[in-house]
Scaffold this active site. Structure first.
Site, short mmCIF file in Angstrom:
data_model
loop_
_atom_site.label_atom_id
_atom_site.label_comp_id
_atom_site.label_asym_id
_atom_site.label_seq_id
_atom_site.Cartn_x
_atom_site.Cartn_y
_atom_site.Cartn_z
N ASP A 124 0.83 -1.20 0.00
CA ASP A 124 0.00 0.00 0.00
C ASP A 124 0.87 1.26 0.00
OD1 ASP A 124 0.87 -0.16 2.61
OD2 ASP A 124 -1.12 -0.18 3.52
N SER A 125 2.19 1.07 0.02
CA SER A 125 3.12 2.18 -0.22
C SER A 125 2.88 2.82 -1.57
CB SER A 125 4.57 1.67 -0.14
OG SER A 125 4.76 0.52 -0.95
N ASP A 175 -0.63 -6.24 0.32
CA ASP A 175 -1.11 -5.61 1.55
C ASP A 175 -2.63 -5.54 1.59
OD1 ASP A 175 1.20 -4.98 2.97
OD2 ASP A 175 1.49 -3.07 1.93
N LYS A 207 -0.66 -9.45 3.46
CA LYS A 207 0.07 -8.89 4.60
C LYS A 207 -0.85 -7.98 5.39
CE LYS A 207 3.55 -5.89 3.98
NZ LYS A 207 3.11 -4.66 4.68
N GLU A 249 -1.02 -5.42 8.90
CA GLU A 249 -0.28 -4.71 9.93
C GLU A 249 -0.97 -4.87 11.28
OE1 GLU A 249 0.39 -0.63 8.95
OE2 GLU A 249 1.17 -1.07 6.95
N GLU A 272 9.53 -3.92 10.66
CA GLU A 272 9.95 -2.63 10.10
C GLU A 272 10.45 -1.70 11.19
OE1 GLU A 272 8.36 1.09 7.31
OE2 GLU A 272 7.16 -0.74 7.49
#
Length: 266
Positions: free
Chosen positions: A45-46, A84, A112, A114, A181
């Site tokens: 999602d970057s 993501d 993925k 978070e 991270e």
């Protein structure tokens, strides 16, 4: 490149060979990265920041993630595709499953998410329904407003203890991989040794089972002009992008990247 699967990644961890991962958002770079030997393509999602120009990842939608996942799938040459789940796409376990199904149908091999130990119920449900999950811990960009900015996580002993416990809990819940991270290198090494699943690092030292960088960062492209400490520009000294991608793979495999200058202390 022979098709990379979870079995491949577990085998690399078992024999101590580093895993290579890069973000990827389109078919052209998917082909270039996979043919250079990158084993995991992260549709991150970057993209909200590096492609769309937002100042965070929060505006990105599941539909946009599916679009870019499908693009990556069309260019991919054997790498595992990790996508993501964007902000608030896993507010409940059932919502996480529905959105994961959308991403898997678009071409993802794994999703993925978070979070921390509170993700256990969601990860368990996804794993039971055939969705492999990578749990993203440490600095989690989707919660940057709660964290107070892009800061190293796990420097205080109590926080480090909690992260170690959370990593074990998420593995027990069914997580197939972890991503750490901006975590102190020593803590990342401890977590890597404490779990049996592959652990990928970004700004987490060289002792993790593999490394990931944002594609644009490692090619020397930056909208903001601010380069994170953990980034190395692999285009420097290289004649073309393919050579830069190969240089990244070789540096990770040979454990010459990341160096101590790319990591954080407690």
């Amino acid at each position: 490149m022979p098709e990379v699967t979870l079995t491949t990644l577990n085998g690399l961890k078992a024999k101590g060979e580093k895993i290579t991962m890069l973000t990827c958002y389109d078919a052209t770079f998917a082909k270039a990265a996979s043919q250079a030997g990158v084993e995991v393509l992260l549709v991150g999602d970057s993209l909200g920041m590096v492609l769309q120009g937002h100042d965070s990842t929060l505006p990105v939608t599941t539909a946009e993630m599916a679009y870019h996942t499908a693009s990556v799938k069309r260019g991919n040459d054997g790498a595992l595709i990790l996508t993501d789940l964007p902000f608030m796409a896993h507010a409940t376990p059932e919502q996480a499953f529905a959105n994961s199904a959308t991403l898997m149908q678009a071409g993802a091999h794994m999703v993925k998410i978070e979070g921390a130990a509170w993700l256990a119920e969601t990860i368990r449900l996804l794993a039971e329904r055939g969705v492999p999950v990578c749990a993203h811990m440490g600095l989690t960009p989707q919660t940057v407003n709660v964290l107070g900015g892009y800061k190293v996580q796990g420097r205080q002993e109590a926080q480090a203890r909690q992260m170690r416990a959370d990593a074990i809990a998420l593995e027990q819940a069914g997580a197939a991989m972890l991503l750490l991270e901006c975590v102190p290198s020593e803590l990342a090494a401890e977590i890597t040794n404490a779990v049996g699943i592959p652990v990928i690092g970004i700004g987490a030292g060289s002792a993790t089972d593999g490394q990931v960088l944002v594609l644009h960062d490692m090619l020397g492209l930056s909208l903001s002009g601010r380069v994170p400490k953990f980034v190395k520009n692999f285009m420097q000294g290289q004649p073309d992008i393919h050579s830069a991608l190969v240089a990244y793979v070789e540096a990770v495999k040979q454990v010459s990247f990341p160096g101590s200058e790319h990591g954080f202390s407690a």
